[in-house]
Design a protein around this motif. Structure first.
Motif, PDB file in Angstrom:
ATOM      1  N   UNK A  36       0.613  -1.294   0.090  1.00 17.57           N
ATOM      2  CA  UNK A  36       0.109   0.022  -0.102  1.00 17.57           C
ATOM      3  C   UNK A  36       1.038   1.392   0.005  1.00 17.57           C
ATOM      4  N   UNK A  37       2.202   1.261  -0.427  1.00 17.79           N
ATOM      5  CA  UNK A  37       3.029   2.340  -0.742  1.00 17.79           C
ATOM      6  C   UNK A  37       2.447   3.210  -2.034  1.00 17.79           C
ATOM      7  N   UNK A  88      16.852   1.901   1.471  1.00 13.94           N
ATOM      8  CA  UNK A  88      17.278   2.789   2.632  1.00 13.94           C
ATOM      9  C   UNK A  88      18.106   3.992   2.507  1.00 13.94           C
ATOM     10  N   UNK A  89      18.342   4.359   1.205  1.00 18.70           N
ATOM     11  CA  UNK A  89      18.794   5.839   0.897  1.00 18.70           C
ATOM     12  C   UNK A  89      17.743   6.901   1.120  1.00 18.70           C
ATOM     13  N   UNK A  90      18.122   7.976   1.164  1.00 16.81           N
ATOM     14  CA  UNK A  90      16.938   8.922   1.258  1.00 16.81           C
ATOM     15  C   UNK A  90      17.188  10.093   0.104  1.00 16.81           C
ATOM     16  N   UNK A 107       9.409   6.889  -7.607  1.00 15.43           N
ATOM     17  CA  UNK A 107      10.426   6.236  -8.091  1.00 15.43           C
ATOM     18  C   UNK A 107      11.302   5.941  -6.815  1.00 15.43           C
ATOM     19  N   UNK A 108      11.387   6.672  -6.079  1.00 15.49           N
ATOM     20  CA  UNK A 108      11.985   6.481  -4.738  1.00 15.49           C
ATOM     21  C   UNK A 108      11.413   5.218  -4.081  1.00 15.49           C
ATOM     22  N   UNK A 109      10.095   5.091  -3.628  1.00 11.05           N
ATOM     23  CA  UNK A 109       9.644   4.027  -3.150  1.00 11.05           C
ATOM     24  C   UNK A 109       9.416   2.834  -4.099  1.00 11.05           C
ATOM     25  N   UNK A 110       9.659   2.829  -5.235  1.00 16.30           N
ATOM     26  CA  UNK A 110       9.630   1.647  -6.147  1.00 16.30           C
ATOM     27  C   UNK A 110      11.163   1.054  -5.884  1.00 16.30           C
ATOM     28  N   UNK A 111      12.124   2.045  -5.394  1.00 15.72           N
ATOM     29  CA  UNK A 111      13.402   1.269  -5.248  1.00 15.72           C
ATOM     30  C   UNK A 111      13.807   0.814  -3.638  1.00 15.72           C
ATOM     31  N   UNK A 183       9.999   1.548   1.015  1.00 14.67           N
ATOM     32  CA  UNK A 183      10.484   3.129   1.217  1.00 14.67           C
ATOM     33  C   UNK A 183       9.515   3.723   2.243  1.00 14.67           C
ATOM     34  N   UNK A 184      10.124   4.607   3.203  1.00 14.16           N
ATOM     35  CA  UNK A 184       9.181   5.259   3.933  1.00 14.16           C
ATOM     36  C   UNK A 184       9.141   6.584   3.374  1.00 14.16           C
TER      37      UNK A 184
END
Length: 520
Positions: A36-37, A88-90, A107-111, A183-184
């Motif tokens: 559910x991201x 885990x990167x930001x 894109x960030x949450x996909x990774x 990804x948070x």
């Protein structure tokens, strides 16, 4: 949350209507694999309605759900291959409301990377502090913020709008699989009184959070929704999550302009608007269009509604106003419906389904009889703590919001202000928000802010800052006499300062530190 309630609510809001079996199966599979991201929500929407327009920008450029997903996936692959972004990167996102903002977050949450949503109103010094404290891997920003980012470390990769398009255009083919960690989303607190803190937002684990909101706020699948609230803010981001879940068409403008917003609501036939209260004030300052936009929902959050605004707005645009009281840390605590706001314009409403609310005293014991106490809240989306490792006070699974409030005999919540905003003047407890609400009832007053300032005799005293409507006049003695007529003597502001506009941040909150500069 009980299953029958979830099913009934999803049915009422049009989410359980039959569809092509292959698309429904693909939709459910996307949620099963990606969760559910925001990436999972976009994937399920693209699986069910690939050709539906997902987003329209202020140049009337349209992207379908499939196009938005494709661009987001290409950007993710390019960020991984070209910038080395790993789980885990930001990834910091310093963008206004436009499709590129959405593509970057997805894109960030996909990774499996954390997307840090940066307030566009931060100063260069605050931005540098955020970069250091959040240990940023990449900064993706709009072109207008290039100069603001000059003071950041030279080894921090920066991606402007042109570079983002180049990454999307040159991305190598390849598969994206669910990352080893979710990804948070990290939302920065508003920073009205100092450096912002990063609050880790949880990922929903089912339909519960969505159902809590749409049960009380009647949004429907495939509505057309204008999100005017900044997406970097908790309320704007929540609007984006709800819109993806409902597979709506989203209208985004980089900057809020009241006339342009009303035009877009009419032109794009929007049934819903997400905004912050100050935006409604600005909308009321321009002529209402004829015909009116087909609004069924105007949902606001982020700061208190001035007392006279709900009735005035609904008299013009109909009984469509919903006010959500919450915070970055608590998500939501209560929702006021149009009926609630007609009954009590300053109410924060009632807790939605699945939400617990308590009013307690300083020892943690329940407060009853409409007396003021600390507001505690519990729901499925309480924040996971600050990125610094700090947390807010919690009691029996309930989060201390830091606000003071009371519940009346009808079960309506009223928020009296921040616990640290209450002042003691001559031994009396005074709530500035009560005076603010009263002052906004004056027909000459467009906006008001009341703060406590040092006083050598009484310890503290109230100072009122008033912005008047064009061509209106008012004198300080008349203001004091007006307050004295309705409230106790210790609530009368001894200082009355007239300003053209109150200083606000990008989410509409008044910058009280700027007001205190009047007093050195």
């Amino acid at each position: 949350m009980d299953l029958p309630f979830i099913v009934a609510t999803l049915t009422r809001r049009g989410l359980l209507t039959p569809g092509r079996p292959i698309r429904v199966a693909s939709q459910l599979n996307a949620l099963r694999k990606w969760g559910w991201s925001l990436a999972g929500e976009l994937r399920q929407a693209a699986a069910r309605d690939p050709g539906r327009v997902a987003v329209i920008d202020d140049q009337d450029t349209e992207l379908t759900y499939q196009e938005l997903l494709d661009r987001s996936m290409r950007l993710a692959r390019a960020m991984r291959a070209g910038l080395g972004v790993q789980p885990g990167d930001r990834v910091a996102v310093l963008c206004r409301n436009h499709p590129g903002l959405i593509e970057t977050i997805v894109a960030a949450t996909l990774l499996g990377a954390d997307a840090v949503l940066v307030n566009t109103g931060l100063s260069p010094a605050q931005l540098a502090t955020v970069a250091q404290e959040q240990q940023l891997r990449v900064l993706v920003h709009d072109d207008e913020f290039t100069e603001r980012a000059l003071g950041l470390p030279a080894d921090l990769p920066r991606v402007d709008e042109r570079a983002r398009e180049e990454l999307i255009a040159t991305a190598l083919p390849g598969e994206l699989h669910p990352p080893e960690r979710d990804g948070r989303i990290i939302v920065l607190t508003s920073g009205t009184t100092g450096a912002p803190k990063g609050a880790r937002r949880p990922t929903p684990n089912g339909f519960g959070p969505l159902v809590s909101i749409i049960d009380r706020i009647p949004l429907h699948a495939r509505d057309r929704v204008l999100i005017a609230a900044p997406v970097f803010h908790t309320w704007g981001y929540a609007a984006l999550q709800v819109c993806f879940a409902l597979r709506t068409t989203i209208v985004l403008h980089r900057r809020f302009d009241p006339a342009a917003t009303l035009d877009a609501l009419v032109r794009h036939r929007c049934q819903a608007l997400f905004a912050v209260p100050v935006m409604l004030q600005r909308l009321m300052e321009v002529p209402a269009p004829d015909p009116r936009p087909p609004l069924k929902v105007v949902a606001v959050s982020g700061s208190a509604l001035p007392g006279g605004l709900p009735s005035a707005f609904m008299d013009t645009y109909g009984d469509v106003l919903y006010n959500l009281y919450g915070s970055t840390e608590a998500s939501w605590a209560s929702i006021a419906t149009p009926e609630d706001l007609r009954q009590a314009p300053t109410t924060a409403g009632r807790p939605p389904h699945g939400t617990r609310l308590a009013i307690v005293d300083d020892t943690g014991d329940p407060v009853t009889g409409g007396r003021v106490g600390r507001i505690l809240v519990g729901n499925e989306m309480l924040f996971e703590g600050y990125t610094s490792g700090a947390d807010r006070e919690r009691h029996d699974g309930l989060l201390d919001t830091g606000d003071l409030g009371r519940v009346n005999a009808d079960g309506l919540l009223f928020v009296d202000g921040r616990a640290d905003d209450m002042i003691v003047s001559g031994g009396e407890n005074v709530f500035p928000s009560e005076v603010e609400h009263l002052l906004t009832q004056l027909p000459q007053v467009r906006e008001a802010a009341v703060i406590g300032v040092p006083d050598p005799e009484f310890g503290q005293r109230l100072a009122a800052f008033l912005g008047l409507h064009p061509d209106e006049t008012l004198d300080a003695d008349a203001v004091r006499e007006y307050v004295r007529h309705y409230l106790a003597r210790f609530s009368v502001p001894r200082d009355v300062v007239f300003v053209r506009y109150l200083p606000r941040n990008a989410t509409g909150k008044v910058l009280t530190r700027e007001l205190r500069r009047y007093y050195g």
